[in-house]
Design an enzyme around this catalytic site. Structure first.
Site, PDB file in Angstrom:
ATOM      1  N   SER A 197      30.814  46.764  53.079  1.00  0.00           N
ATOM      2  CA  SER A 197      32.263  46.850  52.889  1.00  0.00           C
ATOM      3  C   SER A 197      32.990  45.885  53.832  1.00  0.00           C
ATOM      4  O   SER A 197      32.715  44.685  53.807  1.00  0.00           O
ATOM      5  CB  SER A 197      32.723  48.298  53.075  1.00  0.00           C
ATOM      6  OG  SER A 197      34.022  48.492  52.543  1.00  0.00           O
ATOM      7  N   ASP A 298      31.573  50.925  41.706  1.00  0.00           N
ATOM      8  CA  ASP A 298      32.455  50.511  42.803  1.00  0.00           C
ATOM      9  C   ASP A 298      33.646  49.760  42.214  1.00  0.00           C
ATOM     10  O   ASP A 298      33.471  48.891  41.347  1.00  0.00           O
ATOM     11  CB  ASP A 298      31.667  49.601  43.752  1.00  0.00           C
ATOM     12  CG  ASP A 298      32.419  49.228  45.011  1.00  0.00           C
ATOM     13  OD1 ASP A 298      33.595  49.620  45.151  1.00  0.00           O
ATOM     14  OD2 ASP A 298      31.821  48.537  45.865  1.00  0.00           O
ATOM     15  N   HIS A 328      30.856  53.047  45.821  1.00  0.00           N
ATOM     16  CA  HIS A 328      31.038  52.336  47.078  1.00  0.00           C
ATOM     17  C   HIS A 328      30.480  53.139  48.257  1.00  0.00           C
ATOM     18  O   HIS A 328      30.709  54.340  48.375  1.00  0.00           O
ATOM     19  CB  HIS A 328      32.529  52.062  47.301  1.00  0.00           C
ATOM     20  CG  HIS A 328      32.811  51.100  48.400  1.00  0.00           C
ATOM     21  ND1 HIS A 328      32.683  49.742  48.241  1.00  0.00           N
ATOM     22  CD2 HIS A 328      33.205  51.293  49.694  1.00  0.00           C
ATOM     23  CE1 HIS A 328      32.995  49.132  49.373  1.00  0.00           C
ATOM     24  NE2 HIS A 328      33.312  50.050  50.267  1.00  0.00           N
TER      25      HIS A 328
END
Length: 356
Positions: A197, A298, A328
């Site tokens: 991320s 995601d 995610h």
């Protein structure tokens, strides 16, 4: 002057003082303009429920929703030792090392940056501690998990600067031999930058700032946190389960808090492909192989695929891994059976990537 007069005078003085104190303590006799003065409530500027609350006066609150783990809180069967080292005491940068036991060979080094939208997260969070210990054990590598400064108190490029500082610190360790176990077992010629991320965004932006004197073999970007003013299909239409790690709203808040004042989501730190291609300055420094891990559910899926396509067009070697049926940050935030299966698959691909 006789004693009785002195005594009477003192008693009178004491009684007057007592009455004055009593009057002062009686709130009903306070002046009207000071009675029950209301305290001005703080005004919330941005909030992601349970994670961060930012007030207009600059005050920031981060509830500790994720427990932290000490470095030695490890399952014995992993065969891993772990310890924390201060990188820069002035800025508070530190790192947690994970070193496999019992292997006499030198090991590749993975420099890892945690996620959290640049605004939350820690190398001590138990979810990262467990995942990275597992990754080090199964992939047969050493891991340095960098705990960088957070926005909005330290907006970008603070996290990038901290990443560079950590790598310069590593360079010194490679130059001057130390007695530390991790340093003796580390193969400094096989160094990879990795993260998930926002951490993947940091790994990428640190990599394009490196000069040729720093040995770098590759990048591992797990669900990289990029954005843009123009919404992708997955951002607009991907339905997220309740309490998802990343929604479009939380993504926008993270970017507002972390980007320099006055910037929008087409800033190159947020959108490296704003003009449809990778910036030439960036591609010049990306002569190493890159592995990009994408999650099927995601909201960043389409943006990750666009990023991979732009890298390929620039001549960069890109390896894609698409994890089906997960969203995610599944590898650190989900304990479901499918998430565990996909995490094991990801670790196997990372092991193969770093041992090419």
């Amino acid at each position: 002057m006789n004693n009785s007069f002195v005594t009477q005078t003192l008693l009178t003085f004491v009684m007057r003082r007592k009455r004055m104190v009593a009057l002062a303590l009686d709130s009903s006799l306070s002046l009207k303009n000071t009675k029950h003065l209301p305290q001005q409530p703080r005004v919330v500027k941005e909030e992601i429920s349970g994670l961060i609350k930012v007030y207009k006066d600059g005050h920031v609150e981060r509830p500790q929703v994720v427990p932290c783990a000490t470095s030695n809180a490890l399952a014995p069967e992993l065969g891993i030792t772990s310890h924390d080292i201060v990188i820069d005491k002035f800025t508070g940068i530190w790192a947690r090392f994970y070193v496999p036991k019992g292997n006499g060979d030198k090991l590749p080094l993975l420099v890892y940056f945690h996620g959290g939208g640049f605004c939350v997260g820690s190398s001590a969070w138990i979810c990262y501690h467990d995942f990275l210990a597992r990754l080090a054990a199964k992939a047969g590598c050493m891991i340095m998990s960098v705990n960088y400064r957070l926005a909005p108190e330290n907006p970008l490029p603070a996290a990038y600067d901290d990443g560079l500082k950590a790598l310069m610190w590593l360079k010194l360790q490679a130059t001057y031999s130390t007695s530390d176990l991790w340093s003796r077992k580390c193969d400094f010629t096989k160094m990879f930058l990795a993260g998930d991320s926002a951490g993947a965004n940091i790994a990428y932006n640190v990599a394009i700032r490196l000069n040729s004197s720093t040995s770098l073999k590759g990048l591992i970007l797990i669900q990289p946190f990029f954005g843009g003013e123009l919404r992708t299909h997955s951002e607009k239409h991907m339905v997220q389960p309740p309490h998802s790690a990343l929604t479009l709203n939380t993504s926008d808040i993270y970017w507002r808090l972390s980007l320099p004042s006055g910037s929008n989501r087409d800033h190159p730190w947020c959108n490296p492909t704003a003009n449809g291609t990778i910036n030439m300055k960036a591609s010049k420094y990306l002569s190493v192989s890159i592995m990009v891990c994408v999650s099927e559910f995601d909201i960043l899926k389409d943006r990750s695929m666009e990023f991979c396509n732009a890298l390929a067009k620039s001549g960069t070697k890109v390896e894609r891994l698409i994890s089906r049926g997960v969203g995610h940050a599944f590898q650190v935030l989900s304990m479901s059976q499918i998430s565990q299966t996909r995490t094991n698959e990801m670790i196997s691909h990372i092991k193969a990537f770093i041992n090419k």
